[in-house]
Every structure is written in C-alpha cells, then in structure tokens.
Design a protein around this motif. Sequence first.
Motif, short mmCIF file in Angstrom:
data_model
loop_
_atom_site.label_atom_id
_atom_site.label_comp_id
_atom_site.label_asym_id
_atom_site.label_seq_id
_atom_site.Cartn_x
_atom_site.Cartn_y
_atom_site.Cartn_z
N VAL A 192 48.46 47.25 25.49
CA VAL A 192 49.08 46.72 26.71
C VAL A 192 49.85 45.42 26.44
CG1 VAL A 192 48.60 45.82 29.03
CG2 VAL A 192 47.32 47.80 28.17
N ASP A 217 53.20 51.85 34.69
CA ASP A 217 52.31 50.95 35.42
C ASP A 217 52.48 49.49 34.98
OD1 ASP A 217 51.35 53.07 36.85
OD2 ASP A 217 49.23 52.60 36.51
N ILE A 218 52.75 49.30 33.67
CA ILE A 218 52.96 47.92 33.20
C ILE A 218 54.24 47.36 33.82
CG2 ILE A 218 53.35 46.47 31.16
CD1 ILE A 218 51.56 48.41 29.58
N LEU A 221 55.28 43.50 40.52
CA LEU A 221 54.36 42.92 41.52
C LEU A 221 54.20 41.42 41.30
CD1 LEU A 221 51.64 45.73 41.56
CD2 LEU A 221 53.07 45.06 43.51
N LEU A 241 53.37 46.36 37.25
CA LEU A 241 52.63 45.09 37.28
C LEU A 241 53.60 43.91 37.23
CD1 LEU A 241 50.08 43.28 37.09
CD2 LEU A 241 50.16 43.59 34.62
N ARG A 244 40.67 39.23 47.05
CA ARG A 244 41.65 39.56 46.02
C ARG A 244 42.35 40.86 46.38
NH1 ARG A 244 42.74 35.12 43.00
NH2 ARG A 244 40.83 33.90 42.81
N ARG A 245 43.54 41.01 45.83
CA ARG A 245 44.32 42.21 46.17
C ARG A 245 43.66 43.47 45.59
NH1 ARG A 245 47.81 38.11 44.83
NH2 ARG A 245 49.50 37.61 46.26
N GLY A 246 43.07 43.36 44.40
CA GLY A 246 42.35 44.49 43.81
C GLY A 246 43.22 45.69 43.47
N ILE A 247 44.44 45.42 43.01
CA ILE A 247 45.33 46.53 42.62
C ILE A 247 45.10 46.85 41.14
CG2 ILE A 247 47.75 47.25 42.36
CD1 ILE A 247 48.37 45.22 44.66
N ILE A 248 44.49 48.00 40.88
CA ILE A 248 44.15 48.35 39.50
C ILE A 248 45.06 49.48 39.02
CG2 ILE A 248 42.29 49.03 37.92
CD1 ILE A 248 41.77 46.35 39.39
N LEU A 249 45.75 49.22 37.92
CA LEU A 249 46.72 50.17 37.39
C LEU A 249 46.22 50.70 36.04
CD1 LEU A 249 49.73 47.79 38.09
CD2 LEU A 249 49.11 49.79 39.46
N ASN A 250 46.95 51.67 35.48
CA ASN A 250 46.57 52.13 34.15
C ASN A 250 47.53 51.58 33.09
OD1 ASN A 250 48.76 53.90 33.75
ND2 ASN A 250 47.72 55.48 34.96
N ASP A 251 47.38 52.03 31.86
CA ASP A 251 48.12 51.39 30.78
C ASP A 251 49.43 52.10 30.42
OD1 ASP A 251 47.00 53.62 29.70
OD2 ASP A 251 45.99 52.62 28.02
N ALA A 254 39.81 40.48 40.29
CA ALA A 254 41.23 40.53 39.91
C ALA A 254 42.13 40.90 41.08
CB ALA A 254 41.42 41.52 38.77
N ASP A 255 43.30 40.28 41.14
CA ASP A 255 44.34 40.72 42.07
C ASP A 255 45.03 41.94 41.49
OD1 ASP A 255 44.49 38.57 44.22
OD2 ASP A 255 44.48 37.40 42.37
N TYR A 256 45.28 41.86 40.18
CA TYR A 256 45.94 42.97 39.50
C TYR A 256 45.17 43.27 38.22
CZ TYR A 256 49.70 41.36 42.53
OH TYR A 256 50.43 40.97 43.62
N GLY A 257 44.96 44.54 37.96
CA GLY A 257 44.25 44.90 36.74
C GLY A 257 44.96 46.02 36.02
N ILE A 258 44.84 46.01 34.71
CA ILE A 258 45.30 47.16 33.94
C ILE A 258 44.13 47.63 33.10
CG2 ILE A 258 46.74 47.91 32.01
CD1 ILE A 258 49.03 46.54 33.19
N VAL A 259 43.72 48.88 33.32
CA VAL A 259 42.67 49.46 32.52
C VAL A 259 43.32 50.01 31.26
CG1 VAL A 259 40.81 51.15 32.40
CG2 VAL A 259 41.35 50.04 34.58
N GLY A 260 43.10 49.31 30.17
CA GLY A 260 43.73 49.74 28.92
C GLY A 260 43.38 48.80 27.79
#
Lengths: 248, 318
Positions: B304, A233-234, A240, A237, A222-229, B293-299
């Motif tokens: 969100v 960042d949204i 992307l 996302l 998996r790409r594993g791209i973790i963003l914040n809220d 996850a490929d993409y995650g948002i911590v929130g």
Amino acid sequence: MNIIVCVSQVPDTTTKIAVGADGKTIEKNGVKFILNPYDEYAIEEGLQLREKFGGTVTALTVGNDSSKDILRTALAMGADKAVLISDSGNSDTFGIAHSIAEYAKTVVPDLIILGRQSIDYDSFAMASMVGELLSLPSISMVSSWTINGSSITAERDIEGGKEVIEASLPCVISAQKGLNNPRYPKLPDIMKAKSKPIDAVTGASVPARVTTVSMELPQTQRRGIILNDSEHDITELVRLLHEDAKVI
Amino acid sequence: MKIIVLLEPSGNSIKRSSLESITAARALGATSIHGFMYGGDANSAQIAGEYGLSDIAHTPATEYSSTAAATSLAQFAKSESASAIIVAANAAGKEIAPRVAVKLEAGYIPDCVGLALVNGLIQGTRPVYAGKARIAVSATTAMSVYALRPNVFTARKAENATSVNVRTFTPQLSESDTRVKVTNVIRNEGKLDVLEADIIVSGGRGLKGPENFHLVENLADKLSAAVGASRAVVDAGWRPHGEQVGQTGKTVSPNMYVACGISGAVQHLAGMSSSKVIVAINKDKEAPIFKVADYGIVGDVFDVLPVLSQKIGAVTGK
C-alpha cells in the motif's frame, strides 16, 4: 544521600475501564492494580544513586492498605524503607502533593524522585507541586543527568529537542523513560519484602482544590470508512483526504 | 472574568499553542484577557493582536528558569486579580502551571481538550486512564489554572485585529526562584518533531525491520510530515525514543495521523486518539486501530505505502 522515591498504584493499562456508581470515578471491582510503570525508573534511579553515593532510599506512597503491594515491589527491588501515608481517598493532586511535602519536611531528603506521570490521571504535576511546596527546584521528565557534589546537570525532553538544565541539591526530579533500565526483583527478595515493615503515617488532610463533575467513556465519532488495498481504493482514499477531510 | 494567558516566544513570533490559548480565553467570554510573556523578545508577541489580545505584560529574562517564570506569572496574575490562567500543556507549561497553582492556592486542571463555562464556572474536560475515560473537572477555588493540550483548540483570528501594547512587568524574585535554569537547548536539526508537526506518519511492527522505514519516511516527505513510531519498534531499537507516540512516548494531536502497520494497542491510542483525522493501514482487518480510524486500508504496508506515496505526491506536488 537521603532519597525519597514516590510511587503510585494505578490500574493496569490493559484493564477495561467502566464508570463507577458515583458517575465520577472508575468502577474498581475487577480492576488489576500495578506499580505505575514510570515509578520503576524512579526507584531504579534511587537505587543506583545509593550504590554510588551511599545513603538510604525510602519508597513512599499516598494511599490505603491495598497500596502496600507496590511498596513491597519497591522493597523487593532494594528500597531500604517503605512509608504508607494514609489518605481519605478523596484527595486531588494538590492534596497528595501536600501529604508528600509534609512527610518530606520531617526527613529533609537530598533528593525526591518521581515517575514523570502516573498513568491514571496523567497530570504531570506532582514533581512541580512537591517542589513548590518545599521551596525546592524541580526538573521534570529527566532523560539523563549527572550529580557532581551538590550540582545537577540534567537533560529533559522538550518539543523538537532537549533542554540542558542546571540545578542544585536538594531537588525534586521526575524520571523519563530511558533514564535507566529498571531491575527485576529476584524471587528471594520478593519473599523477604513480604515481611519487611511498612511505616504508617497519617496524611494531613486539606480541602480539594478541584472536583470531578462527571466521568464518561468517550464515544468515537470517527468516519470509519474502511477500504481495501486495490489501486482503485487507494486512489479513493487520496480523494477523500483531499476533498472531504481536506487534510492534504 | 479576567483571564491571563501565558505567551511563549518562538523565534520571532509566539508559539501557535499560545494563540490557541488566547482563542480559548475569548471563547469563554472573558471580560478581559491579558498576555504574559517571560523572556524572549516582547516585539515577537505583536501577532497576538490579530487574535484579539491588546495587553501584554513582559518580564525580560536573559536566561530561562521555570521557577522564576512560575513566580513571575503568579505575581502578575495576582496583581491583575485574575480569575483564571491558561497555559499550553507542553514541556514548559506542564512545569510552570502546577507551581503557579500552588502559589495562588488555585485549582489546577491539566491536559484539557475542552473548556466550557457552566453555571459561571470554567469546566475543563480531559482524558484519563489512557483516554479510556473522560472527566469534566472544575475548581473549588476562587482562582484556577488550566493547561490545554496543544493543537486540540483551534487558533482563530479575531474579527477585528487590535494594536498590542507591551508593558514590562518586574517580579520580586528571590534566590530560590533561580536555582534551576536552562543553560543550553539542543535542537533536533533537520528533523520535524512529532510534537510540532501538522501531519504524522507513524510506523509499527508491520514494517518488519528498521531497513523498511524508508516506506514511512517517503510518505512523510510527500506530506511534509514528521515520522513517528510505536513503542514496539522503539523498544526493538529500530527507531529513536524521540519518535515514540503513545503513553510512554509523546501525546500528539496532529491534523492527520497515519498509522502504518500499527495494531493500535491502548497505550498507542492514548498518545494519538485526539488527532483530527486518523488513517490506518494494516493487513489485519480486526486490528483495534481501525476502531478509531476515519479512513482505513486493509492491506499490507509493503504493497500500500508505495502506491499511496506516489498518489499523494501527485496531489501535494512533492
């Protein structure tokens, strides 16, 4: 009504899985084994039918000495009889279906009930294979049904809805979650079940029709791209998903 | 190597999973591929020509019986001396394939997520133990039957489309072949099923209550997606069982799976980890869902989801 309920012993879902020394099966040391969760619905259905129509419920498994635990659970829930068909441990799905069918031929049940899948190999195949070997109708993933005389009307889940199916006894069905609410065995019944007899039957061994070449633990790619809220960042996302993954 | 592919009618076409099966058969380098269709309208299978399938055998049936379908398919495969049969691992395929395998004394390999030709043998790869392990399996028999997990194999058109010849195959059925039959099909009207959706937006306990699922539904609308749910919220009665994704629910492989407020217990991962793109929104950065996850948002989903829905809506125009 003469009912056979087939049960199987599986690793607890939360168990950590490691590949065994043979490279083809799991390392069994340290694994906690439980009654396959779907089989609880199958046992409960058998018990409710017995309460309604009379008869006997026989819990059956294909396995070894350690499989007695799940048969005792079935007895504690209320099964009349338990049968352990011994197995080399090398049987494939067909081999197990064959053992069940050979036993069923000796007792000629009105109904064979299974869980919709065992949560180890998730093959969803046993009801159809046992039905085929016994030349009986089968209905898999039954979510509700009624029996009227020897007529069966059942609903099973399909993509986007349900199918209504008619069949007749004798029959093989597999139980879907929601068919009933399995009872919890009571402590005195658990104690009593410990001393109840378990019939030992020797399985008829047949050559396996499939063979496992190798087992491995899946690597996540998996790409594993973790963003914040944050709004930034949204927005990123969405970009992307649109431009890189191209899913929107 | 001659391969038979089960084609399932769907409206005035055939199911996409059937097209995936044709593509998989082509990728194995089959010398010839033949389609088999039980019931439905044979003309609906014309689209198969675009995927390189020119020969289709059709057994007309006025009512659907899984046992009669299995007997018909097995007899057709035998008459063709086929070496392999490929079906979709869907509700119909999972009932038919084990019976066909028993009839033909063939090895059965269910729920394949990969097929490869290794030393002349077809090897199926499949997840086991809730996806915690994978096995490669091959048959020890002359004939073999494979069920492919839907939407994992990509349906690809052939370079050159062919014209389709449909012939009628008349099986020898006995009374015991029709003792089980479908008398009615109840469709979930106006609601996209997670098993048929390209995109799924699922909600879990992080939504805090059934009254908050409009946040999930709103995002699903913007994506033309189906709404899914975790076991926890189905068991709590917030959502119907039909929406449940996971080991005790449905196994899905959509193009995109968006998990909202779902921690990612292994039982849930078992039902969705073969999704092509996984997006996770969870306020706990340690939640196991982020590991797949490929993409995650911590929130917090409450913060969100409204912003994400609005921004995705601007892209999709909904």
